[in-house]
Each structure stands twice: as C-alpha cells, then as structure tokens.
Design an enzyme around this catalytic site. Structure first.
Site, PDB file in Angstrom:
ATOM      1  CB  CYS A   2      -0.858   0.029   1.260  1.00 11.28           C
ATOM      2  SG  CYS A   2      -1.801  -1.472   1.513  1.00 11.28           S
ATOM      3  NE  ARG A  27       4.255   1.716  -1.481  1.00  5.21           N
ATOM      4  CZ  ARG A  27       5.373   1.037  -1.322  1.00  5.21           C
ATOM      5  NH1 ARG A  27       6.374   1.222  -2.152  1.00  5.21           N
ATOM      6  NH2 ARG A  27       5.515   0.179  -0.337  1.00  5.21           N
ATOM      7  CD1 TRP A  75      -3.273  -4.863  -4.660  1.00  3.35           C
ATOM      8  CD2 TRP A  75      -1.870  -5.871  -3.238  1.00  3.35           C
ATOM      9  NE1 TRP A  75      -3.059  -6.130  -5.111  1.00  3.35           N
ATOM     10  CE2 TRP A  75      -2.211  -6.771  -4.275  1.00  3.35           C
ATOM     11  CE3 TRP A  75      -0.995  -6.287  -2.242  1.00  3.35           C
ATOM     12  CZ2 TRP A  75      -1.702  -8.066  -4.330  1.00  3.35           C
ATOM     13  CZ3 TRP A  75      -0.495  -7.576  -2.295  1.00  3.35           C
ATOM     14  CH2 TRP A  75      -0.847  -8.448  -3.336  1.00  3.35           C
ATOM     15  CG  ASN A 101       2.760  -0.977   3.039  1.00  2.00           C
ATOM     16  OD1 ASN A 101       2.180  -1.965   2.583  1.00  2.00           O
ATOM     17  ND2 ASN A 101       3.937  -0.576   2.603  1.00  2.00           N
ATOM     18  N   GLY A 102       1.342  -3.395   5.059  1.00  2.00           N
ATOM     19  CA  GLY A 102       1.919  -4.646   5.556  1.00  2.00           C
ATOM     20  C   GLY A 102       0.849  -5.505   6.204  1.00  2.00           C
ATOM     21  CD  GLU A 482       9.378 -10.775 -18.152  1.00  2.00           C
ATOM     22  OE1 GLU A 482       9.183 -11.641 -17.287  1.00  2.00           O
ATOM     23  OE2 GLU A 482       9.086  -9.576 -17.974  1.00  2.00           O
ATOM     24  CE  LYS A 486       6.002  -7.898 -17.987  1.00  2.00           C
ATOM     25  NZ  LYS A 486       7.034  -8.378 -17.186  1.00  2.00           N
ATOM     26  CD  GLU A 489       2.936  -8.534 -15.453  1.00  2.00           C
ATOM     27  OE1 GLU A 489       2.731  -8.463 -14.244  1.00  2.00           O
ATOM     28  OE2 GLU A 489       4.078  -8.452 -15.951  1.00  2.00           O
ATOM     29  CG  HIS A 505       7.494 -34.636 -23.257  1.00  2.00           C
ATOM     30  ND1 HIS A 505       7.749 -35.966 -23.529  1.00  2.00           N
ATOM     31  CD2 HIS A 505       8.602 -33.960 -23.643  1.00  2.00           C
ATOM     32  CE1 HIS A 505       8.971 -36.092 -24.024  1.00  2.00           C
ATOM     33  NE2 HIS A 505       9.503 -34.890 -24.109  1.00  2.00           N
ATOM     34  CE  LYS A 603       7.326  -1.766 -10.641  1.00  2.00           C
ATOM     35  NZ  LYS A 603       7.483  -2.477 -11.920  1.00  2.00           N
TER      36      LYS A 603
HETATM   37  O1  M6R Z   1      10.198  -6.426  -6.954  1.00  2.00           O
HETATM   38  P1  M6R Z   1      10.419  -7.836  -7.420  1.00  2.00           P
HETATM   39  O2  M6R Z   1      11.364  -7.920  -8.564  1.00  2.00           O
HETATM   40  O3  M6R Z   1      10.851  -8.739  -6.308  1.00  2.00           O
HETATM   41  O4  M6R Z   1       9.012  -8.331  -7.924  1.00  2.00           O
HETATM   42  C1  M6R Z   1       8.812  -9.657  -8.269  1.00  2.00           C
HETATM   43  C2  M6R Z   1       7.492  -9.844  -8.983  1.00  2.00           C
HETATM   44  O5  M6R Z   1       6.414  -9.507  -8.155  1.00  2.00           O
HETATM   45  C3  M6R Z   1       7.421  -8.987 -10.245  1.00  2.00           C
HETATM   46  O6  M6R Z   1       8.467  -9.280 -11.113  1.00  2.00           O
HETATM   47  C4  M6R Z   1       6.072  -9.241 -10.987  1.00  2.00           C
HETATM   48  O7  M6R Z   1       6.056 -10.524 -11.504  1.00  2.00           O
HETATM   49  C5  M6R Z   1       5.888  -8.187 -12.071  1.00  2.00           C
HETATM   50  N1  M6R Z   1       4.528  -7.747 -12.078  1.00  2.00           N
HETATM   51  C6  M6R Z   1       6.193  -8.682 -13.434  1.00  2.00           C
HETATM   52  O8  M6R Z   1       5.918  -7.761 -14.424  1.00  2.00           O
END
Ligand code: M6R
Length: 608
Positions: A2, A27, A75, A101-102, A482, A486, A489, A505, A603
């Site tokens: 958050c 955040r 969040w 936050n947390g 990756e 992308k 998400e 397989h 994020k």
């Molecule tokens: O801050 P971090 O690199 O530890 O974050 C890890 C993942 O949460 C982050 O890479 C997430 O998968 C992203 N949304 C990917 O785009």
C-alpha cells in the site's frame, strides 16, 4: 503493498496528501483515503476505487483548516477492497487515525483482547487494531503509544498515525515495509516512497526497521522501540521528479520500455575496465570467499525469477559453478542444503518482495553468503544482503516490469562473468569479447524499439486471440517465459511460457487453429531444435511467430518473423525480450486495458 503519505506544515494539507497519493498509486489502488486533523476533530474521507474517486468526496473549503494529515492507497490483504476496509482507520472515539502498509500477523489475538475491553470495530482489517490499541493506552504521548504498538504487533508493517489531541504531531513507524521522511523548511512529510513528496523537497531520511519517527512542522525525531534517540541521517534525492512522470508517453510502461537503452547503459557504466574485464569492486567481497563457493542458488519471484533462469545458464556456462534456481516463495520449504560455501543471490527490483526477503534471510541464517540484486537503493534486500549489486534502471512505475528486467539480465551477466574471472574459469580474452558485445546492447535495444510500429501492426490481427504459447530453449526459454507473463498480466489472455522441447510431452494437445505460438530462436546452439519444435506447432494449425536474429535463415516455418540484432548467446536475451514487451503492450492497449495498473496486481508484493 500500500502507499502511505503524511504531512504536517502550513500548506493546505489535502493539497499535499492527494497528489502525494496519486504518485503512490502504483503501490496499490483498490481504495484510498485521507484523515485530516483540525485540532478539535478528525475528518476521514475514504472510499473504494482510485484516487480520482477519492477526489470526488473532497469538499476543499471545509477541510482547509487542517494542521496535519495522513493518506493511504490500498492493495487489499485483510478484508475485501471496499470503502469500509479502506484506510485510514479510527478508534471508537474517533480520536486516533491510522494508515498501515503490511500485515499484522497477530491481529486476531490483539483484536479479541480489544473487543474484550469493550472496543468496537468497523472494518475487517488487521490495521484497525492499531487505532484501538492506542485508544486503549489512554493518555500516553502518541510516539510512545506507537512504540508500544510496534512492540506488540508481529509482522511487517509501516504506520502513519495521528491523534486529535496532538494536531501538530505525526508519528510513523517501520518494520519491513518502506517508510521515508521528506524534510522541508517548516514542514515535514512521511511516505512509503519518495515520489510522494519530491515536488516539495529533495531532503530525505530513511526510517530503518524498528524505528519510530515523530514529525512536527519544524522537527523530526527518531527513536528505537525503547525510546532511545537516534540521529536521523539525511540524504539528498538525486533523481528528478520528471523521471517518475510519464514524460509525454501515454503510459509509464511504454515510457519504461523506451528507457531501456539508457537503463542498460547506466547498469554497465563503470563496471567494465578499459581492458574489457568486469569490475564489481562495489560488492566488496574478498576474492578468496568467492573462490571458496561451491554452489550458487538464485531466488526471485515473477519477472525477476526469469532473470534468475538466465543467470543459471550464465553462471554455469561461464563460471562453471553449479546453480540452482528457486521461486523465492518455495525456497525455504524444500529444506535446501546450504552452508558457508553456498552463494545465494536474491533478485528483486523493488528489494521489498517478502518472499525473496524471507529466502535470503533463511540463507543468511544457514551461514551462506548473500548477494542482493535490486533496483532500489537502500531497499530491504540491499540492506539485508552481505553485498548488493544495483541495477540502475531508475524508478519503474508501471506494474509490469520491463526496464528492471533487462537491467537484471545485464547485471546477472556481469555477475556471471565476474565470478568466472575471479575463479579463473574463463580466459580474459573471452571475457573481453563478451563485455565488448554487452556494451553494444543499448544501441541494439534502441534498434529493436524502432520496430514498435511494425509489431503494433502485427498485433492488430490478435486483439481477440485468447490463447498464446511462448516457446524457447536454453537462453531463449526465460525470454519466452517473460513474454508470456507480460501478456498475461497486462492483456488478461492465456499465455503459456514453455520449454519448446517439452511441448510434445503434453501441451501440444492444446495447439489448434487460432492459437498463436511465438518461438524465440536466438540461442545458436539450440535454434535448429527450436525450429523443428515450431514445425510441430505449425503442423497442428498454430500461427507461428518467430523472434530471430537478423540474417538468420529460419526457413518457411513462420507466418511472421520479428528480427533482433545478432549477438552472442545469453546476451541476446536482452534484445529478444523487447519485441515481446512491445507485443504484449500493443495487444493490451488494443484490448483497452490499463497497462500501468493491471487488475489484481501490485507493483511490490509484501505479503506471503
Ligand atoms: O520487486 P520484485 O522484482 O521482487 O518483484 C517480483 C514480482 O512480483 C514482479 O516481477 C512481478 O512478476 C511483475 N509484475 C512482473 O511484471
């Protein structure tokens, strides 16, 4: 994760809080709220939705007399993302307001005790306990009350708290979740991250774990949890506010994709000697320690895990050390065999991902050497690791990692070569050849970016396509993973990243007409094998797209070929992923998605 913001000073408080929250929206953005302290009353405004929704609740005039205030963008972790669970939370008497936050892990026990003492709760959150705990303490000064809260609460938390009866005081506390103070002239700011106050001040103080900070307009006092005074260490923020703004791009994600040449150049800067060797003196690890290492573990989550996948190939190939890679949230639970000869590398752009932090803490407890790779200076990972290697991508606001990924790849390639050098596993001439090629990466990425329009055109056919596969082998495998992540998400379509050779397989059963199969074929020693795997996909009706090096004759398997500059294996991962970022971006925007703030994501993920 958050976002927290707080302000005490002469400006109209909402004019600081609301724009500050807007800068922290990356955040978390499922609800937002503010609390203002008018001296004789607290006003609390909050609702589900984004900061723009919160603005609709604000009647500026009636709030202009506030002396201090706190705000929050959420969040959800405990309790649904609705208005009732939005922060700030207040006590029964509406005398204390709290943003958090947390996660307070022992919240249920604390809440039960408070209910037993007659407190009435309004939300389902863990955070609300803090307001009632402080109310329950009676007439204790706010900073002391927050210290007591911190001593009782378990888990990772950052707090900003205010009390009606102390309108010129704001108290913050931190354990695990980030918190910084912005120091102004006759005013002070509190926030989860610097952009919240950067338009007002560049002077900042990092609040360390288990510290409580008391802000007044003209003072900042820091203590530990026993109340012992600690001298605040002030830093100057040396990056521009504009760096955190969109700079004319329609989205942060696109801006960040285009910043990659610069970010990669920055990540390489000063780390290559005039004789073409890797210089990582910044790690300050004795060469003898690195030579004694007999095994490497790389732990990370999400996109950073894909950088870990590439790192395994790089370290094994160049440094000839065995490498295991782990999704950080799985690491501790498999009982890994670690000792003082193990090197554990945690990769996290934010440096705050709780799974990765927990994994490196576990490794340190076993006596292993820990290197953190982070994009955020002074992040928790940076501070907890024995050594840190920073990617220098600059702030990344878009939730989807782009420039932080390519800079992680570069950082891990540098680290792989450095380990190889120190251990004498590779000839200096070979390092020089690779490093010279690495220095070309910024220009090569620039040339891939110039194909964005062509990729956009290509993607128009697939706006309604629901099924994608991204395939690759060896160094191309993490790139494929990756590319799939992308697309998932930000465009909300099913996209599987798979090892090309593994399709036969099982998953090949899913290939039929209408499925788009993207094959990455830049790794020279497996390209022919991947190409035959792509033939297998074509034979089942898949639409075939290849990411291939310029000049590589890939035959006629592909319906479309996206070209990237030729380069050495593994280094090519950096260029090969860029068209996949652009592909995901164009498909998502054509589908009308908010690529900077995809649904259900944050994020930084600070919960297990
Ligand atoms: O801050 P971090 O690199 O530890 O974050 C890890 C993942 O949460 C982050 O890479 C997430 O998968 C992203 N949304 C990917 O785009």
């Amino acid at each position: 994760m958050c976002g927290i913001v707080g302000y005490v000073g002469p400006r109209p408080v909402i004019d600081v809080l609301v724009p500050g929250l807007a800068h922290l929206e990356y955040r978390g953005y499922d609800s937002a709220g503010i609390a203002l302290n008018h001296g004789n009353s607290l006003s609390v405004l909050k609702r589900a939705g984004r900061i723009a929704d919160l603005r609709l609740l604000i009647d500026q005039e009636s709030l202009d007399d506030a002396i201090s205030g706190i705000g929050h963008t959420r969040w959800a972790t405990h309790g649904a993302p609705n208005s009732g669970n939005a922060h700030p939370h207040v006590d029964c008497d509406r005398g204390v307001a709290v943003v958090h936050n947390g996660i307070i892990e022992n919240w249920a026990v604390l809440k039960e005790k408070l209910i037993g003492a007659g407190h009435e709760f309004e939300s389902d959150t863990d955070s609300e306990v803090v307001a009632h705990m402080i109310e329950d303490m009676g007439d204790v000064p706010l900073a002391e009350a927050v210290r007591r809260v911190m001593n009782q609460a378990e888990g990772a938390l950052a707090l900003a708290v205010m009390r009606r009866s102390e309108p010129d005081v704001l108290v913050g506390a931190r354990r695990g979740s980030p918190l910084v103070v912005g120091r102004g002239d006759g005013e002070n700011f509190l926030a989860s991250d610097i952009p919240a106050f950067l338009e007002h001040t560049r002077e900042m103080v990092v609040v360390d774990d288990d510290r409580v900070v008391e802000l007044r307009a003209d003072s900042v006092s820091l203590t530990d949890l026993e109340g012992n005074a600690i001298e605040p260490v002030q830093h100057k923020v040396d990056w521009n506010f504009e760096a955190a703004e969109r700079d004319g791009y329609p989205t942060f994600m696109l801006k960040e994709i285009y910043e990659q040449p610069h970010a990669i150049a920055d990540t390489l800067a000063g780390r290559v000697s005039p004789t073409g060797q890797v210089v990582l003196d910044e790690l300050e690890i004795d060469g003898r320690m690195l030579r004694a290492i007999d095994k490497v573990f790389v732990v990370a989550c999400g996109t950073s895990y894909h950088a870990a996948m590439m790192a395994k190939y790089a370290i094994e190939r160049w440094a000839r050390l065995p490498v295991e890679i782990d999704i950080a949230s799985e690491f501790r639970y498999r009982d890994p065999v670690l000792d003082s000869r193990s090197l554990v590398i945690g990769i996290s752009q934010s440096g705050e991902t709780i799974d990765t932090l927990a994994a490196v803490r576990y490794a340190r407890a076993q006596g292993s050497l820990v290197i953190g790779v982070s994009n955020v200076v002074e992040s928790a990972l940076a501070r907890e690791a024995d050594a840190v290697l920073y990617t220098r991508a600059g702030p990344e606001i878009g939730v989807a990692a782009t420039k932080t990924f390519t800079t992680q790849l570069v950082a891990m390639q540098l680290l792989g070569l450095y380990l190889a050098q120190v251990r004498g596993a590779v000839d200096p001439g070979a390092v020089e050849v690779l490093v010279t090629e690495m220095l070309r990466l910024p220009d090569q990425v620039e040339s891939v970016l110039s194909t964005s329009d062509a990729i956009e055109k290509l993607s128009r056919d697939w706006t309604d396509t629901r099924d994608y596969f991204f395939l690759g082998r060896s160094g191309d495998f993490p790139v494929a993973m990756e590319g799939a992540l992308k697309l998932k998400e930000i465009a909300y379509v099913r996209a599987e990243g798979y090892a090309a050779g593994e399709m036969k397989h099982g998953p090949i059963a899913l290939i039929e007409e209408g499925v788009v199969v993207v094959g990455v074929v830049t790794d020279s020693h497996v390209r022919t094998k991947t190409l035959s795997n792509m033939e297998e996909m074509k034979a089942r009706g898949g639409t075939i797209v290849l990411v291939a090096e310029e000049g590589d004759d890939v035959g006629n398997v592909a319906d479309h070929v996206i070209r990237v500059p030729a380069g050495p294996d593994l280094l090519c991962t950096v260029t090969a992923v860029v068209p996949l970022q652009l592909l995901a971006y164009h498909i998502a925007t054509a589908r009308g998605m908010d690529v900077d703030k995809p649904r259900n994501l944050a994020k930084t993920v600070t919960v297990e």
